[in-house]
Design an enzyme around this catalytic site. Structure first.
Site: not given
Lengths: 382, 382
Positions: B157, B322, B355
């Protein structure tokens, strides 16, 4: 003000009010002893009363679906692109009825109305209203208007859920259901977004446990925040990207905590406007109506069984980039209707605009609705 | 307390502090005259100092990536499933460094630290820190630790964005970049969600324009709301559906404005815990760092040109469900690396968890990271 009223507009329209004093038993177990409904009609009811179309609104909609309230009106009704003479829902052919739902804040009885028992606004004491309750109150309105059976009931999003519920609850009173950008129930993610919206509203210090009217205030910040979240879920990532990308508000980055990107500024502005004009308790109520909608809960979660008694023919429409109620959610409805051996037409519309597409003049979408509506008339005549 | 420290754990670890008094020029144009960094290390640095791996954390992460702080510690570090003896990032082979980023709230200098000029907490006066600034401060830490070149920099991320920026900014100091569940910039939708989170925090009456510490309070409601929104975007619709579906909190529906569904209760609880332990100004800062990340802005939005000087080999990993940083965003990175004629390996992992998958022990994912990391050692030896 429109320069002039367009020729394909229903023109100037006036809301009408009806007072109902037959008590309404609500799904929650509570009772509403009396209530008002505000509605508009476009076109003429034929002698057989067989050409009536009910428009059901979504979360923040109202009865003003088409036309203008005055020559000074800057904007037409919210579904004006779909409803009018010669339009997909042709008011030369149909008598269109559009109401503000019970629990709303645009004229029908809701949290902002005066509670006859206390002579104060209901506020948070207004009962929770569900899609089932809306159908029952809309049926009372139909009775008053002399409409025994709707030629069609049309709704997008939460409006589509009302069309589904009508077909289930009152199968003899609806010939066609147009179920657009809807779902047979909310997913956990949908409920989660609603809960965030409610938390935002209830956490606003101006909320006063819902009694904000008595404090001469309103939880505008919380409601604005709720709307911002909603707004994001109505648009596709693609649509937002096309509209704003990473465009800056100013010429260069400021490296501070104020707005840097156009998308931030747009969301802030839109949500502030909304929060000035909409009632927070109604917003809470509408999100709850969405959460509670789940007709299959009475049928062991079997949607085909839920649809067993439906007599209406259905047109189901979804939009490719809608991630709030994705095409897969429409597939669930279509597949269950097919399993239940019902008549169903399905169209998946290529559209970049996400959930909001159902409100937009997308030509293939409007063609499909228009063709379907014309077929209703031919059926009638044959 | 773990019943006993697992054998594949790095075991008991202690955070270390370093004080830097070389001023840091920030991307915003401001300057940080001095600062502290807190970090942990796992494994041993070899004599050539060629086996160092930097772990970069995401929005709410910290330096405690692996092991336990005490025998009473209930939970291991946040990436303990990936880092340890014999694990994918094998601490028998690598010297792993994990720090709390500047602007954080877990020990490195940030908004909760005392501003030496005022002897009060920086609060909102702490400068905006960007990914570029993190890379520069991490390079200072590397110098202090005697690490001229990282064998690998690994991040998920926002952490993956730091790995990208390292490869661009300091190409001679990084041999491999592991870019997991990341993107080369935020989309308008990503920015919009961040803006909602910031609006929630700033709208909390306990925010006091960021000076809440001086008022002995904290905007817990606003921060909780921000976290709820974040949480929804970290999970897939599918994962939420599997975990909660429409399960009720109580035996039956109550038809009120309190929690009805398990998913609501879960979100509320998680966000309350988070808001007790995290600093709101740091949360704002982290969302801004995400928004500002856009290395291609200096290269006419051409990502391949942006990557022209990269020397690191890259492993890019994405997860199928995601939707925060979808596989398409990783494709953008991979395609630009290929256009720039760089060495890149790409894996798209089937995962239902959205995610958040990058934090979870998904075997194919960990196998790929482990195999890749072992190859780094073979390269070194050959």
């Amino acid at each position: 003000m429109p320069d002039s009223i367009p020729v394909d507009s229903v023109g100037l329209v006036s809301p009408q009010f009806i007072h109902i004093d037959t008590p309404l038993s609500l799904e929650s177990g509570r009772m509403l002893l009396q209530y008002d409904l505000v509605y508009e009609t476009y076109g003429e009811l034929n002698i057989q009363a067989s050409n009536a179309v009910l428009i059901c609104h979504a979360l923040s909609g109202d009865h003003h679906a088409a036309g203008y309230h005055s020559l000074e009106d800057k904007r037409a009704g919210w579904w004006d692109n779909l409803i009018g003479p010669g339009k997909a829902i042709d008011t030369n052919l149909f008598f269109v009825v559009s109401l503000n739902n019970l629990g709303g804040c645009q004229g029908s009885t809701g949290p902002t109305s005066i509670n006859p028992n206390t002579q104060k606004p209901y506020g948070p004491d207004f009962p929770i209203i569900t899609v089932v309750d809306w159908v029952n109150s809309q049926a009372v309105l139909a009775d008053k208007l002399g409409i025994r059976q709707w030629a069609a009931i049309v709704g997008g999003s939460l409006g589509g859920m009302q069309a589904i519920q009508w077909a289930i609850s009152l199968p003899d009173r609806i010939r066609h259901a147009l179920i657009i950008a809807a779902a047979s129930k909310l997913s956990a993610q949908n409920i989660a977004f609603n809960e965030v919206a409610r938390t935002a509203i209830k956490g606003d210090p101006d909320f006063h446990d819902g009694h904000y009217a008595e404090h001469n205030t309103a939880p505008r910040k919380g409601l604005g925040l709720a709307r911002m979240i909603g707004h994001i879920t109505y648009l596709s990532d693609e649509a937002m990207g096309k509209k704003f990308g990473r465009d800056l508000r100013h010429d260069s980055l400021n490296y501070d905590y104020d707005v840097e990107f156009q998308v931030e500024s747009y969301l802030r502005y839109q949500s502030e406007i909304f929060a000035e004009h909409f009632d927070a308790n109604t917003y809470l109520l509408m999100t709850k109506a969405l959460d509670y909608f789940d007709p299959a809960k009475h049928f062991n979660d079997n949607l085909a069984e839920t649809f067993a008694e439906i007599k209406a023919k259905c047109l189901v429409i979804s939009f490719t980039t809608d991630w709030r109620f994705s095409p897969e959610r429409s597939h669930d409805i279509v597949n269950a209707l097919l399993s239940a051996n019902k008549s169903v037409t399905y169209a998946e519309i290529e559209a970049t605009q996400g959930h909001d597409a159902f409100l937009l003049p997308i030509s293939r979408y409007h063609q499909i609705v228009g063709t379907y509506m014309k077929r209703i008339i031919s059926e009638e005549e044959s």
